[in-house]
Design an enzyme around this catalytic site. Structure first.
Site, PDB file in Angstrom:
ATOM      1  N   HIS A 180     -63.873  44.328  25.703  1.00  0.00           N
ATOM      2  CA  HIS A 180     -63.075  43.742  24.631  1.00  0.00           C
ATOM      3  C   HIS A 180     -61.990  42.821  25.191  1.00  0.00           C
ATOM      4  O   HIS A 180     -60.820  43.189  25.302  1.00  0.00           O
ATOM      5  CB  HIS A 180     -62.460  44.845  23.765  1.00  0.00           C
ATOM      6  CG  HIS A 180     -63.443  45.462  22.827  1.00  0.00           C
ATOM      7  ND1 HIS A 180     -63.279  46.713  22.263  1.00  0.00           N
ATOM      8  CD2 HIS A 180     -64.626  44.994  22.347  1.00  0.00           C
ATOM      9  CE1 HIS A 180     -64.319  46.974  21.481  1.00  0.00           C
ATOM     10  NE2 HIS A 180     -65.139  45.947  21.517  1.00  0.00           N
ATOM     11  N   HIS A 211     -69.116  49.988  26.366  1.00  0.00           N
ATOM     12  CA  HIS A 211     -68.681  51.028  25.425  1.00  0.00           C
ATOM     13  C   HIS A 211     -69.777  52.056  25.141  1.00  0.00           C
ATOM     14  O   HIS A 211     -69.504  53.111  24.577  1.00  0.00           O
ATOM     15  CB  HIS A 211     -68.249  50.386  24.102  1.00  0.00           C
ATOM     16  CG  HIS A 211     -67.327  49.233  24.289  1.00  0.00           C
ATOM     17  ND1 HIS A 211     -67.761  47.914  24.303  1.00  0.00           N
ATOM     18  CD2 HIS A 211     -65.996  49.183  24.526  1.00  0.00           C
ATOM     19  CE1 HIS A 211     -66.728  47.115  24.509  1.00  0.00           C
ATOM     20  NE2 HIS A 211     -65.658  47.851  24.656  1.00  0.00           N
ATOM     21  N   CYS A 225     -70.027  52.388  30.703  1.00  0.00           N
ATOM     22  CA  CYS A 225     -69.154  52.944  31.734  1.00  0.00           C
ATOM     23  C   CYS A 225     -69.620  54.354  32.085  1.00  0.00           C
ATOM     24  O   CYS A 225     -69.886  55.166  31.182  1.00  0.00           O
ATOM     25  CB  CYS A 225     -67.711  52.993  31.221  1.00  0.00           C
ATOM     26  SG  CYS A 225     -66.603  53.864  32.344  1.00  0.00           S
ATOM     27  N   GLU A 269     -67.531  52.631  21.043  1.00  0.00           N
ATOM     28  CA  GLU A 269     -67.701  53.836  21.871  1.00  0.00           C
ATOM     29  C   GLU A 269     -67.969  55.068  21.010  1.00  0.00           C
ATOM     30  O   GLU A 269     -68.822  55.893  21.323  1.00  0.00           O
ATOM     31  CB  GLU A 269     -66.473  54.073  22.760  1.00  0.00           C
ATOM     32  CG  GLU A 269     -66.685  55.248  23.706  1.00  0.00           C
ATOM     33  CD  GLU A 269     -65.466  55.621  24.516  1.00  0.00           C
ATOM     34  OE1 GLU A 269     -65.335  56.813  24.857  1.00  0.00           O
ATOM     35  OE2 GLU A 269     -64.644  54.733  24.830  1.00  0.00           O
ATOM     36  N   THR A 301     -62.852  57.862  25.255  1.00  0.00           N
ATOM     37  CA  THR A 301     -62.197  57.814  26.569  1.00  0.00           C
ATOM     38  C   THR A 301     -60.906  56.997  26.591  1.00  0.00           C
ATOM     39  O   THR A 301     -60.163  57.046  27.570  1.00  0.00           O
ATOM     40  CB  THR A 301     -63.150  57.219  27.635  1.00  0.00           C
ATOM     41  OG1 THR A 301     -63.458  55.868  27.278  1.00  0.00           O
ATOM     42  CG2 THR A 301     -64.418  58.031  27.780  1.00  0.00           C
ATOM     43  N   CYS A 346     -60.299  58.802  30.102  1.00  0.00           N
ATOM     44  CA  CYS A 346     -60.620  58.400  31.478  1.00  0.00           C
ATOM     45  C   CYS A 346     -59.367  58.200  32.324  1.00  0.00           C
ATOM     46  O   CYS A 346     -58.264  58.005  31.807  1.00  0.00           O
ATOM     47  CB  CYS A 346     -61.502  57.152  31.475  1.00  0.00           C
ATOM     48  SG  CYS A 346     -60.602  55.607  31.298  1.00  0.00           S
ATOM     49  N   ASN A 387     -57.801  50.691  24.237  1.00  0.00           N
ATOM     50  CA  ASN A 387     -56.860  51.146  25.261  1.00  0.00           C
ATOM     51  C   ASN A 387     -55.617  50.268  25.311  1.00  0.00           C
ATOM     52  O   ASN A 387     -54.514  50.746  25.576  1.00  0.00           O
ATOM     53  CB  ASN A 387     -57.548  51.251  26.632  1.00  0.00           C
ATOM     54  CG  ASN A 387     -57.767  49.931  27.311  1.00  0.00           C
ATOM     55  OD1 ASN A 387     -56.887  49.424  27.993  1.00  0.00           O
ATOM     56  ND2 ASN A 387     -58.946  49.349  27.129  1.00  0.00           N
TER      57      ASN A 387
END
Length: 316
Positions: free
Chosen positions: A46, A79, A101, A131, A170, A200, A230
Site C-alpha cells: 500500500h 497482504h 508476507c 489481509e 499483523t 508482526c 500500519n
C-alpha cells in the site's frame, strides 16, 4: 533571513519491512524473468509511489484474477489472498507467484491448524482490508468470525464458547489489540491464542519508536499511504503517546505548513510500505524552511530477511 531552528527526531526503525522488501523484489524479478507485462492482483504494497514505479516498469495492477489473461504471470500481493484465488489460477493453468508476507502466511497456517482441531476462529482485524479478507478466506464461510473493537466481542455469535481460537491482522495497534484480546479472554476463558504474537515485529517496532519520539515532539508526521493500515496505526499511536499534532502524509507536497507554524520539534517516521526516498524528501522540505538538527531515535535494530520464492531464483 535567518531560518527558525527545528529539532527533527527521526524514528528508527521506520519504512520498509522485510515482507514489503521481498514483495517489491518479487515483482521486479518477475519482470526480469518473464518480461512485461506481469500482472499483480491488488496493490503489491500500500504505497502509491512504489506501485507507480512498478507500473512504469511493466507491472499491471488489477483487483481480481479474472482481469488477468491466462498466458501472463500473476503475482499475489503481500497482504495475502483467499485460498480460492490460487485454486482459480491453477484451474486456468496460470503461472503465479505468491508474494504474501511470510508473517501473514504464519497466521494463515495457524488458522488452518486450529480449524483442523475443530476450533472456530475469531479474527481481530479491519473489515475489508485485503489481509483480513485473505486470512478469513483460508477457511469456509462461518469458520472465521471478525471482531474490530471491544464492543464487537460482546455481540459475536460463536458456535461453541469452549472450542475457540483467535488470530489477528499483523498490522494492528499493539495497545488496542491487547484490550480486544482481554475482552475475548474474559468472555471466552477457554479461547486459545497464537503461540507467538500475530502482530508482526515490524509493526511493533515502528509503534515503539513512535512512542519514544512522540511525547517530546510538537508534531509527528508519518510518511505513508491512506490505505496503509500500519501507517494509520502509527498516527494513532503518536496521538495517544502525547503528540498533539499527528498526521499522515504521502510525500512532502502533502505537508500542511500552516498547521506547523511555531513548532520547534518534529518527529518523522514512515509506515512499513513507504520508501526511505520519501522520508528524505520530507526532511529536505523542512531543511528548506528551517535550520534543522536531525536526531535519530533508535529503539530496535532489524536484521530480518525473507527469501523470494524458488520459482524466481531458478533460471527462465
Amino acid at each position: 533571513m535567518t531560518k527558525p531552528a527545528l529539532t527533527l527526531f527521526l524514528a528508527a526503525p521506520r519504512g520498509f519491512c522485510a515482507g514489503v522488501d521481498r514483495a517489491i523484489k518479487i515483482v521486479e524479478m518477475a519482470l526480469e524473468k518473464w518480461g512485461a507485462p506481469v500482472y499483480v492482483r491488488h496493490e503489491i504494497v500500500h504505497n502509491k509511489f512504489v506501485v507507480d514505479g512498478l507500473r512504469d516498469k511493466g507491472a499491471v495492477f488489477v483487483e481480481e484474477l479474472d482481469e488477468c489473461p491466462d498466458d501472463r504471470p500473476v503475482i499475489f500481493s503481500a497482504h495475502g489472498v483467499p485460498k480460492s484465488v490460487p485454486e482459480a489460477a491453477e484451474t486456468r493453468q496460470m503461472v503465479y507467484v505468491d508474494a504474501t508476507c511470510p508473517l501473514v502466511s504464519k497466521v494463515h497456517i495457524e488458522a488452518e491448524r486450529h480449524a483442523e482441531s475443530g476450533l472456530q476462529i475469531i479474527m481481530i482485524g479491519h473489515k475489508g482490508h485485503p489481509e483480513t479478507i485473505g486470512t478469513m478466506g483460508q477457511l469456509p464461510a462461518g469458520e472465521v468470525l471478525l471482531v474490530e473493537t471491544v464492543a464487537d466481542v460482546a455481540t459475536v455469535d460463536v458456535r461453541n464458547p469452549e472450542r475457540l481460537a483467535f488470530v489477528t491482522q499483523t498490522t494492528l495497534s499493539v495497545d488496542d489489540t491487547k484490550d480486544i484480546v482481554a475482552a475475548l479472554q474474559t468472555r471466552f476463558p477457554a479461547i486459545i491464542g497464537p503461540h507467538k504474537e500475530d502482530i508482526c515485529y515490524a509493526t511493533t517496532n515502528r509503534q515503539e519508536a513512535v512512542k519514544a519520539v512522540a511525547p517530546k515532539s510538537d508534531a509527528l508526521l508519518v510518511v505513508g499511504a491512506p490505505n496503509s493500515s500500519n501507517s494509520r496505526r502509527l498516527v494513532e499511536v503518536g496521538a495517544k503517546a502525547g503528540c498533539s499534532y499527528a498526521q499522515l502524509v504521502q510525500r512532502a507536497d502533502n505537508i500542511d505548513w500552516r498547521a506547523l507554524e511555531g513548532i520547534r520539534t518534529i518527529a518523522i517516521t514512515a509506515g512499513a510500505s513507504a520508501p526511505e526516498l520519501l522520508v528524505n524528501e520530507v526532511i529536505d522540505a523542512f531543511r528548506a524552511r528551517y535550520d534543522v538538527t536531525v536526531e535519530q531515535v533508535e529503539t530496535a535494530v532489524e536484521r530480518v530477511e525473507f527469501k523470494v520464492p524458488r520459482v524466481l531464483r531458478a533460471p527462465a
